[in-house]
Design a protein around this motif. Structure first.
Motif, PDB file in Angstrom:
ATOM      1  N   LEU A 112       0.851  -1.181   0.000  1.00  0.00           N
ATOM      2  CA  LEU A 112       0.000   0.000   0.000  1.00  0.00           C
ATOM      3  C   LEU A 112       0.890   1.235   0.000  1.00  0.00           C
ATOM      4  CD1 LEU A 112      -3.059   0.638   0.126  1.00  0.00           C
ATOM      5  CD2 LEU A 112      -2.779   0.941   2.592  1.00  0.00           C
ATOM      6  N   PRO A 113       0.696   2.153  -0.957  1.00  0.00           N
ATOM      7  CA  PRO A 113       1.528   3.364  -0.978  1.00  0.00           C
ATOM      8  C   PRO A 113       1.458   4.108   0.352  1.00  0.00           C
ATOM      9  CG  PRO A 113       0.224   3.196  -2.985  1.00  0.00           C
ATOM     10  CD  PRO A 113      -0.288   2.130  -2.063  1.00  0.00           C
ATOM     11  N   LYS A 114       2.584   4.702   0.729  1.00  0.00           N
ATOM     12  CA  LYS A 114       2.637   5.433   2.002  1.00  0.00           C
ATOM     13  C   LYS A 114       1.555   6.494   2.060  1.00  0.00           C
ATOM     14  CE  LYS A 114       5.678   8.089   5.033  1.00  0.00           C
ATOM     15  NZ  LYS A 114       7.031   8.670   5.215  1.00  0.00           N
ATOM     16  N   ARG A 115       1.276   7.120   0.933  1.00  0.00           N
ATOM     17  CA  ARG A 115       0.239   8.151   0.882  1.00  0.00           C
ATOM     18  C   ARG A 115      -1.112   7.590   1.328  1.00  0.00           C
ATOM     19  NH1 ARG A 115      -2.895   8.212  -3.221  1.00  0.00           N
ATOM     20  NH2 ARG A 115      -1.318   7.170  -4.512  1.00  0.00           N
ATOM     21  N   CYS A 116      -1.403   6.342   0.950  1.00  0.00           N
ATOM     22  CA  CYS A 116      -2.668   5.725   1.343  1.00  0.00           C
ATOM     23  C   CYS A 116      -2.676   5.368   2.822  1.00  0.00           C
ATOM     24  CB  CYS A 116      -2.919   4.488   0.494  1.00  0.00           C
ATOM     25  SG  CYS A 116      -3.197   4.842  -1.260  1.00  0.00           S
ATOM     26  N   VAL A 117      -1.540   4.930   3.333  1.00  0.00           N
ATOM     27  CA  VAL A 117      -1.432   4.643   4.767  1.00  0.00           C
ATOM     28  C   VAL A 117      -1.691   5.918   5.563  1.00  0.00           C
ATOM     29  CG1 VAL A 117       0.109   3.895   6.616  1.00  0.00           C
ATOM     30  CG2 VAL A 117       0.170   2.732   4.395  1.00  0.00           C
ATOM     31  N   VAL A 118      -1.072   7.008   5.129  1.00  0.00           N
ATOM     32  CA  VAL A 118      -1.270   8.290   5.801  1.00  0.00           C
ATOM     33  C   VAL A 118      -2.724   8.738   5.671  1.00  0.00           C
ATOM     34  CG1 VAL A 118      -0.645  10.748   5.757  1.00  0.00           C
ATOM     35  CG2 VAL A 118       1.134   8.996   5.529  1.00  0.00           C
ATOM     36  N   GLY A 119      -3.313   8.505   4.506  1.00  0.00           N
ATOM     37  CA  GLY A 119      -4.713   8.872   4.301  1.00  0.00           C
ATOM     38  C   GLY A 119      -5.645   8.143   5.243  1.00  0.00           C
ATOM     39  N   ASN A 120      -5.403   6.849   5.438  1.00  0.00           N
ATOM     40  CA  ASN A 120      -6.226   6.080   6.369  1.00  0.00           C
ATOM     41  C   ASN A 120      -6.067   6.589   7.802  1.00  0.00           C
ATOM     42  OD1 ASN A 120      -7.310   4.373   4.417  1.00  0.00           O
ATOM     43  ND2 ASN A 120      -5.701   2.840   4.652  1.00  0.00           N
ATOM     44  N   GLN A 121      -4.828   6.888   8.169  1.00  0.00           N
ATOM     45  CA  GLN A 121      -4.575   7.410   9.518  1.00  0.00           C
ATOM     46  C   GLN A 121      -5.278   8.750   9.719  1.00  0.00           C
ATOM     47  OE1 GLN A 121      -0.288   7.468   9.382  1.00  0.00           O
ATOM     48  NE2 GLN A 121      -0.089   5.351  10.101  1.00  0.00           N
ATOM     49  N   GLN A 122      -5.194   9.607   8.706  1.00  0.00           N
ATOM     50  CA  GLN A 122      -5.839  10.914   8.807  1.00  0.00           C
ATOM     51  C   GLN A 122      -7.359  10.766   8.872  1.00  0.00           C
ATOM     52  OE1 GLN A 122      -4.136  13.939   9.082  1.00  0.00           O
ATOM     53  NE2 GLN A 122      -6.196  14.585   9.682  1.00  0.00           N
ATOM     54  N   ALA A 123      -7.892   9.819   8.118  1.00  0.00           N
ATOM     55  CA  ALA A 123      -9.338   9.616   8.118  1.00  0.00           C
ATOM     56  C   ALA A 123      -9.844   9.193   9.499  1.00  0.00           C
ATOM     57  CB  ALA A 123      -9.716   8.571   7.071  1.00  0.00           C
ATOM     58  N   LEU A 124      -9.091   8.358  10.200  1.00  0.00           N
ATOM     59  CA  LEU A 124      -9.491   7.954  11.548  1.00  0.00           C
ATOM     60  C   LEU A 124      -9.418   9.128  12.526  1.00  0.00           C
ATOM     61  CD1 LEU A 124      -7.895   4.406  11.878  1.00  0.00           C
ATOM     62  CD2 LEU A 124     -10.332   4.967  11.895  1.00  0.00           C
ATOM     63  N   LYS A 125      -8.373   9.943  12.393  1.00  0.00           N
ATOM     64  CA  LYS A 125      -8.267  11.131  13.254  1.00  0.00           C
ATOM     65  C   LYS A 125      -9.427  12.082  12.998  1.00  0.00           C
ATOM     66  CE  LYS A 125      -3.184  11.098  13.505  1.00  0.00           C
ATOM     67  NZ  LYS A 125      -1.951  11.821  13.104  1.00  0.00           N
ATOM     68  N   ASP A 126      -9.730  12.294  11.730  1.00  0.00           N
ATOM     69  CA  ASP A 126     -10.820  13.215  11.388  1.00  0.00           C
ATOM     70  C   ASP A 126     -12.169  12.653  11.832  1.00  0.00           C
ATOM     71  OD1 ASP A 126      -8.959  14.919  10.280  1.00  0.00           O
ATOM     72  OD2 ASP A 126      -9.313  14.258   8.215  1.00  0.00           O
ATOM     73  N   ALA A 127     -12.320  11.326  11.754  1.00  0.00           N
ATOM     74  CA  ALA A 127     -13.557  10.702  12.219  1.00  0.00           C
ATOM     75  C   ALA A 127     -13.706  10.881  13.726  1.00  0.00           C
ATOM     76  CB  ALA A 127     -13.569   9.221  11.852  1.00  0.00           C
ATOM     77  N   ASP A 128     -12.614  10.757  14.461  1.00  0.00           N
ATOM     78  CA  ASP A 128     -12.641  10.996  15.907  1.00  0.00           C
ATOM     79  C   ASP A 128     -13.162  12.391  16.218  1.00  0.00           C
ATOM     80  OD1 ASP A 128     -11.996   8.940  17.638  1.00  0.00           O
ATOM     81  OD2 ASP A 128      -9.849   9.120  17.277  1.00  0.00           O
ATOM     82  N   ALA A 129     -12.565  13.375  15.518  1.00  0.00           N
ATOM     83  CA  ALA A 129     -12.937  14.769  15.783  1.00  0.00           C
ATOM     84  C   ALA A 129     -14.394  15.032  15.408  1.00  0.00           C
ATOM     85  CB  ALA A 129     -12.012  15.700  15.007  1.00  0.00           C
ATOM     86  N   ALA A 130     -14.826  14.504  14.262  1.00  0.00           N
ATOM     87  CA  ALA A 130     -16.204  14.731  13.818  1.00  0.00           C
ATOM     88  C   ALA A 130     -17.194  14.034  14.749  1.00  0.00           C
ATOM     89  CB  ALA A 130     -16.380  14.235  12.387  1.00  0.00           C
ATOM     90  N   ALA A 131     -16.879  12.807  15.159  1.00  0.00           N
ATOM     91  CA  ALA A 131     -17.777  12.083  16.054  1.00  0.00           C
ATOM     92  C   ALA A 131     -17.930  12.829  17.379  1.00  0.00           C
ATOM     93  CB  ALA A 131     -17.245  10.678  16.293  1.00  0.00           C
ATOM     94  N   THR A 132     -16.820  13.346  17.903  1.00  0.00           N
ATOM     95  CA  THR A 132     -16.873  14.115  19.156  1.00  0.00           C
ATOM     96  C   THR A 132     -17.754  15.349  18.988  1.00  0.00           C
ATOM     97  OG1 THR A 132     -14.678  13.354  19.808  1.00  0.00           O
ATOM     98  CG2 THR A 132     -15.496  15.368  20.853  1.00  0.00           C
ATOM     99  N   LYS A 133     -17.580  16.045  17.866  1.00  0.00           N
ATOM    100  CA  LYS A 133     -18.375  17.242  17.604  1.00  0.00           C
ATOM    101  C   LYS A 133     -19.862  16.908  17.525  1.00  0.00           C
ATOM    102  CE  LYS A 133     -18.735  21.163  14.410  1.00  0.00           C
ATOM    103  NZ  LYS A 133     -18.107  21.858  13.256  1.00  0.00           N
TER     104      LYS A 133
END
Length: 492
Positions: free
Chosen positions: A30-51
């Motif tokens: 998996l390209p590093k860019r995709c790994v980073v994208g998945n990690q960012q998506a989980l962080k953003d989901a955390d923030a959105a869910a909290t909001k």
């Protein structure tokens, strides 16, 4: 707070960007860019869910969770300079369900021409080497069974029962074509008799409302041409599936070879089943590699204008980026298909169809390849001849592929430069289903009328009211799993 059977902590994303294979190609890193994208998506989901005062799992199973994931992937792709295409999702779709539904939801008729499952307890298992475990990673997730599993019982994750749930209950798919993998006749992971059972269970009596079935034919394998009569008359197949790179002796064939391809096409014509579904691209290593290319497609399309040639995978080669088409010899990937059409004066929207199974799934990782690949297919094969396929159940539920395509857009820059079309709602509707109903002769109003009252139609409302998708992929993700699967098919 709701209790979830699957992934209660919300560690899996609804848009599945991973390195799963369909078993026909070795999983790619998996390209590093995709790994980073998945990690960012989980962080953003955390923030959105909290909001939104939600737990992360509750957020991710909703429309906002899918929209949020696509937005996060956009941001990481853009930062890496991958701007050939993007997911056209407004920022407020992360927080507002109605906005998210307008993007990732929809009511298009979705006809997936490329589905798979296996019989977990079939005779093919006798060929699995002792101690080998095809799809070895599956016992760790128990997506399909909550009881303790032993031996190869984890293969239930690839069963007909799981296929029905993932494809028809947990996705917006209305109809599907069930197809087959290349294998010797005595080592088929799914036999036509077994496929027919699922077909009869899914279709109300006297209709083909949910599932159509291919008939597998390898004309370079002794006895296969002779089976076509029974496939047509007894099993009522809707198309023929063949693999030109495959052969029992390791040597493939061309569709216009006088001793194999031509007799196959002539018999298909004589039997009145004129859909030829042919695997092109996704080569099986270097063995008979040339036969994986689409060089012969234009030739047979010209010679047999009354037949429909459905090019499965559209010639796509995993690991090779798609770029703008330039005429010349030695083509591979989608370019080989385009070149063959041009060489034989096959106009767009003729008798050649391009299937997206595994192809779109891989392009979801690469915005530039997605733009050029999809753009070339729509431009040269034709906007009326690109057909929806997902290669599921290898990738779990196809819902994420559906949601991603609903939001997909080719950049204006590449549209202007190369003449690619804008992806409009009308064009998406064609790709999702309106194009494929032509060769398969499906009447959409009739199918929809059956869907309202069949057992899938009765199950879907409850699944949508209390969604609990597993967000898993089942195809091999390592070299070990891939090799075990190929051995199980008798191909190594």
């Amino acid at each position: 707070m709701r209790q979830y059977n699957h992934d209660p902590d919300g560690v899996r994303l609804p848009i599945k960007i991973d390195n799963a294979s369909n078993g026909e190609f070795r999983p790619l890193p998996l390209p590093k860019r995709c790994v980073v994208g998945n990690q960012q998506a989980l962080k953003d989901a955390d923030a959105a869910a909290t909001k939104l005062s939600q737990d992360r799992r509750s957020f991710l199973v909703g429309a906002c969770g899918a929209a949020s994931t696509l937005l996060s992937l956009n941001a990481v792709n853009a930062a890496a300079g991958k701007t050939g295409s993007f997911f056209d999702v407004p920022e407020d779709a992360r927080y507002e369900d109605a906005v998210a539904q307008a993007v990732v939801g929809g009511d298009d008729f979705i006809f997936d021409v490329h589905g798979h499952y296996i019989n977990p307890y079939g005779a093919w298992r006798d060929a699995v080497p002792e101690g080998a475990q095809p799809f070895y990673g599956l016992p760790k997730v128990q997506a399909c069974k909550t009881a303790e599993m032993e031996g190869l019982d984890y293969l239930d994750c690839l069963s007909g029962e799981q296929f029905v749930k993932d494809v028809f209950v947990d996705s917006d798919t209305d109809m599907m074509v069930l197809t087959f993998v290349p294998s010797p006749a005595d080592a088929e992971p799914l036999k036509i008799e077994e496929a027919d059972v699922t077909k009869r269970l899914l279709n109300q009596k006297g209709t083909n409302s949910r599932l159509l079935v291919h008939g597998r034919v390898n004309p370079n394998q002794a006895g296969d041409l002779e089976t076509m009569d029974e496939l047509a008359e007894r099993w009522k197949v809707s198309a023929w599936k063949t693999y030109t790179q495959w052969g029992p002796d390791g040597v493939g064939f061309w569709l216009d070879d006088e001793d194999t391809g031509i007799p196959f096409l002539e018999k298909a014509r004589a039997l009145g089943i004129k859909n030829i579904a042919v695997h092109k691209g996704i080569p099986f290593g270097q063995r008979s590699y040339e036969h994986s290319r689409s060089d012969d497609i234009g030739r047979v399309a010209k010679a047999y204008p009354d037949l429909n040639f459905l090019v499965y995978h559209s010639g796509f080669v995993p690991g090779k980026a798609e770029a703008a088409f330039a005429e010349g010899g030695g083509k591979d990937g989608v370019d080989a298909l385009v070149q063959s059409l041009l060489d034989n004066e096959i106009a767009p929207n003729s008798n050649v169809y391009a299937d997206l199974g595994s192809t779109w799934r891989m392009w979801m990782q690469d915005p530039d390849s997605a733009a050029h690949g999809m753009g070339k297919l729509l431009k040269y094969v034709g906007e009326d001849r690109v057909v929806w396929g997902t290669d599921s159940i290898w990738y779990g539920s196809p819902q994420d592929q559906i949601q991603a395509f609903r939001a997909f857009q080719i950049s204006e820059r590449l549209r202007d430069q190369y003449g690619y079309p804008q992806i409009t709602p009308a064009l998406r509707a064609k790709v999702f289903g309106l194009n494929a109903v032509v060769p398969y002769e499906i009447d959409i109003p009739s199918a929809k009328a059956v869907h309202v009252s069949d057992h899938i139609g009765q199950m879907k409302p409850a699944a949508r009211a209390e969604p609990d998708p597993h967000f898993l992929t089942f195809g091999p993700k390592s070299r070990r799993e891939f090799l075990a699967f190929r051995r199980a098919e008798g191909d190594l």
